[in-house]
Scaffold this motif. Structure first.
Motif, mmCIF file in Angstrom:
data_model
loop_
_atom_site.group_PDB
_atom_site.id
_atom_site.type_symbol
_atom_site.label_atom_id
_atom_site.label_comp_id
_atom_site.label_asym_id
_atom_site.label_seq_id
_atom_site.Cartn_x
_atom_site.Cartn_y
_atom_site.Cartn_z
ATOM 1 N N LEU A 19 -15.706 73.445 -27.930
ATOM 2 C CA LEU A 19 -15.898 72.020 -28.072
ATOM 3 C C LEU A 19 -17.366 71.644 -28.277
ATOM 4 O O LEU A 19 -17.661 70.591 -28.804
ATOM 5 N N VAL A 20 -18.269 72.501 -27.869
ATOM 6 C CA VAL A 20 -19.695 72.222 -27.987
ATOM 7 C C VAL A 20 -20.249 73.062 -29.125
ATOM 8 O O VAL A 20 -20.058 74.275 -29.174
ATOM 9 N N SER A 21 -20.935 72.404 -30.039
ATOM 10 C CA SER A 21 -21.518 73.152 -31.149
ATOM 11 C C SER A 21 -22.858 73.750 -30.740
ATOM 12 O O SER A 21 -23.506 73.292 -29.819
ATOM 13 N N THR A 22 -23.267 74.741 -31.414
ATOM 14 C CA THR A 22 -24.516 75.413 -31.124
ATOM 15 C C THR A 22 -25.683 74.571 -31.648
ATOM 16 O O THR A 22 -25.659 74.073 -32.757
ATOM 17 N N ALA A 23 -26.753 74.432 -30.829
ATOM 18 C CA ALA A 23 -27.924 73.644 -31.220
ATOM 19 C C ALA A 23 -28.992 74.587 -31.725
ATOM 20 O O ALA A 23 -29.303 75.602 -31.104
ATOM 21 N N TYR A 24 -29.546 74.267 -32.858
ATOM 22 C CA TYR A 24 -30.619 75.057 -33.437
ATOM 23 C C TYR A 24 -31.918 74.262 -33.392
ATOM 24 O O TYR A 24 -31.924 73.047 -33.590
ATOM 25 N N ALA A 25 -33.008 74.944 -33.125
ATOM 26 C CA ALA A 25 -34.319 74.288 -33.080
ATOM 27 C C ALA A 25 -34.771 73.952 -34.483
ATOM 28 O O ALA A 25 -34.646 74.760 -35.397
ATOM 29 N N GLN A 26 -35.281 72.758 -34.616
ATOM 30 C CA GLN A 26 -35.775 72.345 -35.925
ATOM 31 C C GLN A 26 -37.279 72.573 -35.989
ATOM 32 O O GLN A 26 -37.984 72.503 -34.985
ATOM 33 N N ALA A 27 -37.770 72.799 -37.137
ATOM 34 C CA ALA A 27 -39.203 73.003 -37.330
ATOM 35 C C ALA A 27 -39.910 71.664 -37.210
ATOM 36 O O ALA A 27 -39.476 70.670 -37.759
ATOM 37 N N ALA A 28 -41.028 71.649 -36.466
ATOM 38 C CA ALA A 28 -41.806 70.418 -36.303
ATOM 39 C C ALA A 28 -42.589 70.168 -37.572
ATOM 40 O O ALA A 28 -43.398 70.987 -37.987
ATOM 41 N N GLY A 29 -42.366 69.059 -38.193
ATOM 42 C CA GLY A 29 -43.057 68.782 -39.436
ATOM 43 C C GLY A 29 -43.965 67.573 -39.336
ATOM 44 O O GLY A 29 -44.531 67.147 -40.326
ATOM 45 N N GLY A 30 -44.147 66.970 -38.124
ATOM 46 C CA GLY A 30 -44.911 65.730 -37.989
ATOM 47 C C GLY A 30 -46.413 65.922 -37.983
ATOM 48 O O GLY A 30 -47.138 65.219 -38.658
ATOM 49 N N ALA A 31 -46.957 66.865 -37.251
ATOM 50 C CA ALA A 31 -48.399 67.023 -37.101
ATOM 51 C C ALA A 31 -48.899 68.131 -38.005
ATOM 52 O O ALA A 31 -48.275 69.181 -38.109
#
Length: 142
Positions: free
Chosen positions: A2-14
């Protein structure tokens, strides 16, 4: 599942390795406010207190840091003798004088005499007049 796997996103702000002024702007602003509201007035007050202590001379009515009110009888380099009652003299450190209630005129031959050399000479007072002036000064009158 029921819970999907969370993947880290690349920080693109700074930007990598870059210096941003906007991140330090609040700290700079706080320092400027503290300088104008706290530091600068305190420095001015200390400067005025130092000039008051440098101008201290015999005969001035002063208040000490402990609240004693008296007349300066002797001024030395770091200490001042203050008469708080008739015949009662207290030696105190010059820095503990918190306020000058009444300034006296410079006496003849003092270091301040050069400034008042152009003034007219004072008339001699009789003993009754000088006693009245002393009593008046004792109670804060001129």
């Amino acid at each position: 599942m029921l819970v999907s796997t969370a993947y880290a996103q690349a920080a693109g702000g700074a930007p990598a390795g870059g210096f941003e002024l906007m991140s330090f702007l609040p700290l700079i602003l706080i320092f400027v406010v503290f300088y104008f509201l706290l530091i600068r007035p305190q420095q001015r007050k200390l400067k005025e207190h130092k000039t008051m202590l440098d101008a201290l001379r015999r005969g001035d009515r002063v208040v000490t840091g402990g609240g004693l009110i008296g007349t300066v009888t002797k001024v030395a380099d770091d200490e001042v003798t203050v008469e708080i009652a008739e015949g009662v003299r207290v030696r105190t450190v010059r820095g503990t004088i918190s306020n000058v209630l009444a300034k006296t005129e410079p006496t003849k031959g003092s270091r301040d005499d050069k400034e008042t050399a152009d003034a007219a000479p004072a008339k001699p007072e009789t003993s009754a007049q000088s006693a009245g002036v002393k009593i008046g000064k004792m109670f804060g009158r001129k």
